[in-house]
Design a protein around this motif. Structure first.
Motif, PDB file in Angstrom:
ATOM      1  N   ARG A 267      10.304   0.780 -24.404  1.00  0.00           N
ATOM      2  CA  ARG A 267      11.742   0.510 -24.342  1.00  0.00           C
ATOM      3  C   ARG A 267      12.033  -0.881 -23.798  1.00  0.00           C
ATOM      4  NH1 ARG A 267      14.554   3.697 -19.281  1.00  0.00           N
ATOM      5  NH2 ARG A 267      13.354   2.734 -17.623  1.00  0.00           N
ATOM      6  N   GLY A 271      14.226  -3.417 -25.883  1.00  0.00           N
ATOM      7  CA  GLY A 271      15.406  -4.017 -25.265  1.00  0.00           C
ATOM      8  C   GLY A 271      15.363  -5.538 -25.296  1.00  0.00           C
ATOM      9  N   ARG A 493      19.854   4.040 -11.312  1.00  0.00           N
ATOM     10  CA  ARG A 493      19.618   2.974 -12.291  1.00  0.00           C
ATOM     11  C   ARG A 493      20.611   1.828 -12.094  1.00  0.00           C
ATOM     12  NH1 ARG A 493      18.624   7.593 -15.677  1.00  0.00           N
ATOM     13  NH2 ARG A 493      20.785   7.617 -16.390  1.00  0.00           N
ATOM     14  N   ASP A 536      28.555   3.950 -19.695  1.00  0.00           N
ATOM     15  CA  ASP A 536      27.891   3.323 -20.841  1.00  0.00           C
ATOM     16  C   ASP A 536      26.735   2.432 -20.385  1.00  0.00           C
ATOM     17  OD1 ASP A 536      29.555   4.573 -22.614  1.00  0.00           O
ATOM     18  OD2 ASP A 536      30.913   2.867 -22.864  1.00  0.00           O
ATOM     19  N   ASP A 539      23.806   4.629 -19.328  1.00  0.00           N
ATOM     20  CA  ASP A 539      23.110   5.148 -20.513  1.00  0.00           C
ATOM     21  C   ASP A 539      22.238   4.067 -21.144  1.00  0.00           C
ATOM     22  OD1 ASP A 539      24.355   7.557 -20.099  1.00  0.00           O
ATOM     23  OD2 ASP A 539      25.905   7.241 -21.622  1.00  0.00           O
ATOM     24  N   ASP A 540      22.751   2.841 -21.165  1.00  0.00           N
ATOM     25  CA  ASP A 540      21.998   1.736 -21.745  1.00  0.00           C
ATOM     26  C   ASP A 540      20.754   1.424 -20.912  1.00  0.00           C
ATOM     27  OD1 ASP A 540      22.057   0.038 -24.012  1.00  0.00           O
ATOM     28  OD2 ASP A 540      22.490  -1.667 -22.718  1.00  0.00           O
ATOM     29  N   ALA A 542      19.136   3.608 -19.141  1.00  0.00           N
ATOM     30  CA  ALA A 542      18.181   4.688 -19.373  1.00  0.00           C
ATOM     31  C   ALA A 542      17.429   4.495 -20.679  1.00  0.00           C
ATOM     32  CB  ALA A 542      18.908   6.032 -19.379  1.00  0.00           C
ATOM     33  N   LYS A 543      18.100   3.952 -21.678  1.00  0.00           N
ATOM     34  CA  LYS A 543      17.493   3.800 -23.002  1.00  0.00           C
ATOM     35  C   LYS A 543      16.642   2.552 -23.111  1.00  0.00           C
ATOM     36  CE  LYS A 543      18.678   3.724 -27.921  1.00  0.00           C
ATOM     37  NZ  LYS A 543      19.779   3.766 -28.920  1.00  0.00           N
ATOM     38  N   HIS A 544      17.125   1.429 -22.560  1.00  0.00           N
ATOM     39  CA  HIS A 544      16.451   0.149 -22.769  1.00  0.00           C
ATOM     40  C   HIS A 544      15.897  -0.476 -21.493  1.00  0.00           C
ATOM     41  CE1 HIS A 544      17.785  -0.002 -26.921  1.00  0.00           C
ATOM     42  NE2 HIS A 544      18.997   0.290 -26.523  1.00  0.00           N
ATOM     43  N   TRP A 549      24.322  -3.483 -22.846  1.00  0.00           N
ATOM     44  CA  TRP A 549      25.641  -3.109 -23.362  1.00  0.00           C
ATOM     45  C   TRP A 549      26.727  -4.032 -22.828  1.00  0.00           C
ATOM     46  CZ3 TRP A 549      30.389  -1.554 -21.564  1.00  0.00           C
ATOM     47  CH2 TRP A 549      31.240  -0.972 -22.501  1.00  0.00           C
TER      48      TRP A 549
END
Length: 616
Positions: A267, A271, A493, A536, A539-540, A542-544, A549
């Motif tokens: 990730r 990212g 995070r 948001d 979440d970003d 956590a993903k990248h 974002w």
């Protein structure tokens, strides 16, 4: 008190197989990696029913003696760690091969009928061992050339709970093909073939160049629509090929990432790629590329998961910064380029009018009567009048009000020869079509420019150069700090990203286990909802692993400003204005694509023009 017992070896292997051999493609990956580690020059893969019925991998590597084959099928036995590293705590950190855990072969043999045949170079004959779901059922001499051949059959036949969760043969074949492609891309010096159901799906010769190998696997047009990377920072190197922003896809399945020659799905790297293309692609579009990152083995942990597709970096921020800056620097060498050729679908619409036979022509109309197609275009035209849309030295552009003007409008300039001395890559403006597209003549063809998209990119680059990005991100304090409640992992995070967010104008601090206190927002987002903004961003993260974002949101604000400040489609431009736009495009970074990743210009070579008229 319950009794604690050691599990039988066969059961231990079957449990381990749940992670190592998740599906046929995972088993195939382990076999191909073993072939690469064995020093093979050619690797042949054969599949039946997408690997559900049979997987076979043959190589011309170093081969194994019978006693080595016996050890290879034992759990945690490996040849990948040199004797000098065995027993050292840092042994795994310094491993240089793709495999090293010693789990794959016994795990595969515990859930399938596994046949292993091998012959070392110089040996008179080979040896075969057959293991059926953990039990040795056959052993003896085998006839094969030097190297190794491994065959997997009846996968999960005795584990019906796992078998029923496998996908269709087509889906499993797609996963196997992706595995071979990624490993073949990592080693252009090795030849690969892949046969599926008696059909050769992949044939790659050894000793390809990296760009050629990547282009053969990803898409042949990537080579002409990409830029090469070859950069170094300290002990890290970054090589590969990155597609121009105008050459993008709707999904991210054409991003191939490698760390020390190992295909990974990380990730942080994903990212970094997204961050590098952040102001050149729309959020729902994805770059096409193959990146190869090499760094000292002690600076990366590959022992995160048995599948070895996840890695952890000792200095993650340095790696990310190197990739972002390296990609942007490489794209800067081709940032004025656009798609190399017009879209094939659009070009396919240029068709010659079919010629009717002589009898059909006589039956439909008299020879001296214009065809209906010609009448529809030219009826109503006053041919005694001067030609419309032609500029003389004393008058400005004019249009003739006739029925033909329902067609797309165009304005043409009296042609001046294009000389090599001018050396204008985008040529000299010759006119404007539909008050939207600039037509230019270059030395080697015709150039069409989308005036709004091109000027939008130019305005955005001007705004950035003038410091508008910092102004958009400038912090604006809230009259009353806002408390935003989130779950504890999300708050953790966000807390780790406080410094980065503060540099973007978002000032937050921890306010208990499950809440964050928002003290200021970026100036451009001052009217936004702090709760939705933080959710948001969490979440970003956590993903990248990065707050991309928020950066994209601020880029969107700049993009909107650029859009409103640019030349609109439908605006009439003078020829000197068109040429000024072309010259600025030639000077401006990233002018080949608009802010959404679409091309700002396309070129039609003279060869293509002549083909349209049947002159070739």
């Amino acid at each position: 008190m319950p009794t604690i017992r050691r599990l039988p070896e066969a059961l231990v292997n079957r449990i381990a197989a749940g992670e190592v051999v998740e599906r046929p493609s995972a088993a195939l990956k382990e076999l191909v990696e073993n072939a690469i580690d064995a020093g093979a020059s050619n690797i042949a893969v054969s599949l039946i029913d997408g690997g559900l019925t049979r997987i076979e991998v043959s190589d011309d590597g170093c081969g194994m003696a019978p006693e080595a084959m016996e050890l290879a099928l034992e759990r945690h036995a490996t040849s990948k760690l040199p004797d000098t590293l065995i027993g050292e705590a840092q042994a795994i950190e310094r491993v240089a091969t793709l495999g090293f855990r010693g789990e794959a072969l016994p795990s595969i043999a515990s859930v399938s009928r596994f046949t292993l045949e091998s012959r070392p170079h110089g040996a008179e004959q080979g040896w075969r061992r057959v293991v059926d779901h953990g039990a040795l059922v056959e052993e003896g001499p085998a006839a094969l050339p030097p190297g190794t051949r491994a065959r997997i059959e009846q996968v999960f036949a005795k584990v019906p709970a796992r078998r029923k969760f496998l996908r269709t043969p087509r889906s499993e074949y797609g996963a196997c093909l992706d595995v071979v492609r990624r490993l073949a891309m990592a080693r252009p010096d090795i030849g690969f073939t892949l046969d599926h159901a008696e059909r050769r799906a992949l044939a790659l010769q050894p000793d390809d160049s990296l760009p050629d190998r990547v282009a053969q696997i990803v898409a042949r047009e990537l080579k002409s629509n990409g830029v090469l990377l070859d950069m170094q920072r300290g002990d890290m190197t970054l090589t590969g090929i990155a597609g121009l922003p105008t050459y993008n896809r709707g999904v991210a399945d054409h991003q191939y990432l490698f760390v020390n020659g190992r295909p990974v799905k990380d990730r942080l790297l994903v990212g970094a790629v997204r961050g590098a293309y952040s102001d050149m692609l729309a959020r729902d579009r994805h770059a096409v590329l193959a990146l190869f990152l090499d760094l000292p083995s002690e600076d990366v942990d590959v022992n995160v998961h048995p599948a070895k597709t996840e890695v952890r970096f000792r200095d993650a921020q340095a790696v990310r910064g190197f990739i972002v800056s390296g990609l942007r620097q490489a794209l800067a060498t081709g940032d004025r380029r656009s798609a190399q050729t017009p879209d094939a679908g659009a070009m396919g619409k240029w068709q010659q009018e079919p010629l009717a036979s002589k009898s059909e022509a006589l039956g439909q109309q008299r020879r001296d009567e214009p065809s209906p197609a010609l009448r529809s275009i030219f009826d109503g035209r006053d041919w005694s009048a001067a030609s419309p849309n032609v500029r003389d030295n004393s008058q400005s552009w004019h249009r003739q009000e006739t029925d033909v003007m329902a067609l797309p409008q165009g304005r043409a300039e009296e042609a001046e020869p294009v000389s090599a001395e001018q050396d204008f890559p985008l040529g000299v403006a010759r006119g404007q079509v539909a008050n939207t597209y600039i037509v230019a003549e270059a030395n080697d063809g015709l150039v069409l420019v989308d005036q709004h998209a091109a000027h939008e990119r130019l305005v955005l680059e001007r705004l950035k150069a003038a410091g508008a990005g910092e102004a958009v991100a400038r912090s604006q304090a809230l009259l009353m700090p806002d408390v935003v409640e989130l779950d504890e992992p999300a708050c953790d995070r966000l807390e780790q990203a406080i410094d980065k967010l503060d540099s973007l104008g978002l000032s937050i601090e921890r306010f208990g286990p499950g809440a964050m206190l928002v003290r200021s927002l970026p100036h451009a987002l001052a009217g936004g909802d702090p709760h939705k903004l933080l959710q948001d961003i969490a979440d970003d993260l956590a993903k990248h692993g990065e707050a991309l974002w928020l950066e994209e949101k601020l880029d969107l604000v700049l993009g909107t400003m650029a859009c409103h400040g640019s030349v609109r489609a439908g605006r009439t431009l003078r020829v000197d204005e068109m040429n000024a736009l072309l010259r600025e495009m030639e000077r401006t970074p990233r002018s080949g694509q608009c802010n959404h990743g679409r091309p700002t210009w396309v070129k039609l070579s003279m060869d293509d023009v002549e083909k349209l008229f049947g002159r070739h």
